[in-house]
Design an enzyme around this catalytic site. Structure first.
Site, PDB file in Angstrom:
ATOM      1  N   ILE A 159       1.333  -1.216   0.311  1.00  0.00           N
ATOM      2  CA  ILE A 159       0.035  -0.070  -0.549  1.00  0.00           C
ATOM      3  C   ILE A 159       0.878   0.904   0.084  1.00  0.00           C
ATOM      4  O   ILE A 159       0.516   2.151  -0.727  1.00  0.00           O
ATOM      5  CB  ILE A 159      -1.117   0.081   0.949  1.00  0.00           C
ATOM      6  N   THR A 192       5.029   2.333   0.971  1.00  0.00           N
ATOM      7  CA  THR A 192       6.635   1.961   1.532  1.00  0.00           C
ATOM      8  C   THR A 192       7.253   3.451   1.697  1.00  0.00           C
ATOM      9  O   THR A 192       6.601   4.638   1.434  1.00  0.00           O
ATOM     10  CB  THR A 192       7.746   1.767   0.520  1.00  0.00           C
ATOM     11  N   LYS A 216      10.659   5.004   4.439  1.00  0.00           N
ATOM     12  CA  LYS A 216      12.340   4.969   5.171  1.00  0.00           C
ATOM     13  C   LYS A 216      12.017   3.952   6.602  1.00  0.00           C
ATOM     14  O   LYS A 216      12.586   3.601   6.700  1.00  0.00           O
ATOM     15  CB  LYS A 216      12.692   5.885   5.215  1.00  0.00           C
ATOM     16  N   ALA A 220       8.871   2.471   7.258  1.00  0.00           N
ATOM     17  CA  ALA A 220       8.122   0.595   7.352  1.00  0.00           C
ATOM     18  C   ALA A 220       7.516   1.099   5.688  1.00  0.00           C
ATOM     19  O   ALA A 220       6.861   1.801   5.477  1.00  0.00           O
ATOM     20  CB  ALA A 220       7.174   0.829   8.300  1.00  0.00           C
ATOM     21  N   ASN A 221       6.763  -0.740   5.790  1.00  0.00           N
ATOM     22  CA  ASN A 221       5.692  -1.378   4.707  1.00  0.00           C
ATOM     23  C   ASN A 221       4.630  -1.156   5.276  1.00  0.00           C
ATOM     24  O   ASN A 221       4.626  -1.530   5.644  1.00  0.00           O
ATOM     25  CB  ASN A 221       6.868  -1.457   3.980  1.00  0.00           C
ATOM     26  N   VAL A 222       3.658  -0.930   4.554  1.00  0.00           N
ATOM     27  CA  VAL A 222       2.378  -1.150   4.281  1.00  0.00           C
ATOM     28  C   VAL A 222       1.969  -2.396   3.844  1.00  0.00           C
ATOM     29  O   VAL A 222       1.600  -1.761   1.683  1.00  0.00           O
ATOM     30  CB  VAL A 222       1.297  -0.307   4.570  1.00  0.00           C
ATOM     31  N   LYS A 278       2.006  -3.761   8.688  1.00  0.00           N
ATOM     32  CA  LYS A 278       2.891  -2.606   8.779  1.00  0.00           C
ATOM     33  C   LYS A 278       3.857  -3.716   9.350  1.00  0.00           C
ATOM     34  O   LYS A 278       3.888  -3.662  10.167  1.00  0.00           O
ATOM     35  CB  LYS A 278       3.346  -1.649   9.265  1.00  0.00           C
ATOM     36  N   ASP A 296       2.076  14.530  14.595  1.00  0.00           N
ATOM     37  CA  ASP A 296       2.471  14.687  13.127  1.00  0.00           C
ATOM     38  C   ASP A 296       0.806  15.108  12.219  1.00  0.00           C
ATOM     39  O   ASP A 296       1.082  14.542  11.164  1.00  0.00           O
ATOM     40  CB  ASP A 296       3.824  13.791  12.324  1.00  0.00           C
ATOM     41  N   ASP A 337      -1.278   6.901  11.001  1.00  0.00           N
ATOM     42  CA  ASP A 337       0.184   7.432  11.279  1.00  0.00           C
ATOM     43  C   ASP A 337       0.300   6.742  12.748  1.00  0.00           C
ATOM     44  O   ASP A 337       0.864   8.540  13.211  1.00  0.00           O
ATOM     45  CB  ASP A 337       1.200   7.737  10.659  1.00  0.00           C
TER      46      ASP A 337
END
Length: 295
Positions: free
Chosen positions: A84, A86, A88, A90-92, A106, A217, A234
């Site tokens: 879904i 990518t 620095k 994490a990748n989901v 994740k 954030d 997030d």
């Protein structure tokens, strides 16, 4: 008689008579362990060789594959789809649970390039006091922190992805969107009624603060639109009110949100939003005591 060290000598002949023979034949437990080792090795190879969501990019270690394998064994993950997003950190990935329901997986990178910044968000949180300074400890704590923050946000009535399971540096949660069609961020849609949308987000910030959390954030990039709802995503960096920079982060959230909605035509400004949040919330002061798993 005794030798120079005071130890009795064996004068009765073969010492072997004093020991029991050890049975080294296979047990059922041995056979199960070997089968599980083979199954895990095959599973890891399939993940590494899968081009759709290639995890083996130098960022993941064997323990990450073991964590995913454990989530599969426990029924939280049944099949993987493509990525879904990518980044620095994490990748989901899209995935299905064992019942065929949509979930998101994740996977945080152990060698995250900004782990020092991640540690800064962890420091001051009573739930994660005393964590080691190495990258692995920070990333594992961060993953558990996001899971905990999602739980607390949902309890406070904030629409966030439902947390499902966490194992080491892998988090399984509700998929916001549909298979092959991730929900767009607020920045990517036309806001039909900015005043109403602003009131919703304002209430989210207040409820988070009431629960003792500050997102840290929040902006139009960490709010997605799905099925007529605004969803906060997030939340890994969200801090408690005990963090020494929580007020700075709250003001930043208010500034980002108010400025965005003001550009959309809503009656919004950072100071008014900040005042609304702090005047209408009673932040909880009790803290969860769960410690991160450093294994």
């Amino acid at each position: 008689m005794t030798d120079d060290f005071g130890l009795a000598e064996n004068t009765e002949g073969a010492a072997g008579d004093e020991f029991e023979e050890i049975d080294v034949s296979d047990t059922e437990a041995d056979r199960i362990a070997r089968r599980q080792d083979r199954e895990f090795a095959e599973f890891r190879k399939r993940l590494k060789d899968n081009e759709r969501f290639k995890l083996d990019d130098g960022a993941f270690d064997d323990a990450t594959y073991a964590a995913i394998y454990k989530l599969v064994e426990d029924g939280y993950v049944g099949a993987f789809g493509g990525p879904i997003s990518t980044g620095k950190e994490a990748n989901v990935y899209e995935a299905l649970d064992h019942d065929g329901g949509d979930v998101a997986v994740k996977v945080y990178r152990i060698n995250a390039s900004n782990f020092k910044q991640m540690r800064g968000y962890l420091e001051g949180d009573p739930r994660f006091e005393g964590i080691r300074g190495d990258k692995k400890a920070v990333v594992l704590s961060w993953t558990r922190k996001e899971f905990s923050n999602l739980q607390r946000a949902r309890e406070a009535g904030v629409r966030v992805p439902e947390p499902i399971a966490v194992q080491r540096n892998v988090l399984v949660m509700e998929l916001i969107g549909q298979e092959g069609d991730a929900a767009p961020t607020l920045n990517d849609v036309d806001v039909d009624n900015p005043e109403t949308a602003y009131e919703v987000v304002r209430e989210y910030i207040r409820r988070l603060y009431d629960a003792g959390l500050v997102h840290g954030d929040l902006s139009e990039y960490n709010l997605v639109v799905y099925d007529g709802e605004l969803v906060v995503i997030d939340v890994g960096q969200a801090v408690t009110i005990h963090h020494n920079k929580h007020d700075e982060y709250l003001r930043r959230d208010c500034r980002n949100v108010a400025n965005f909605f003001a550009r959309q035509g809503a009656d919004a400004d950072p100071e008014s939003l900040y005042d609304y949040v702090v005047e209408n919330a009673s932040p909880r002061s009790d803290e969860e005591t769960e410690r991160p798993d450093d294994e």
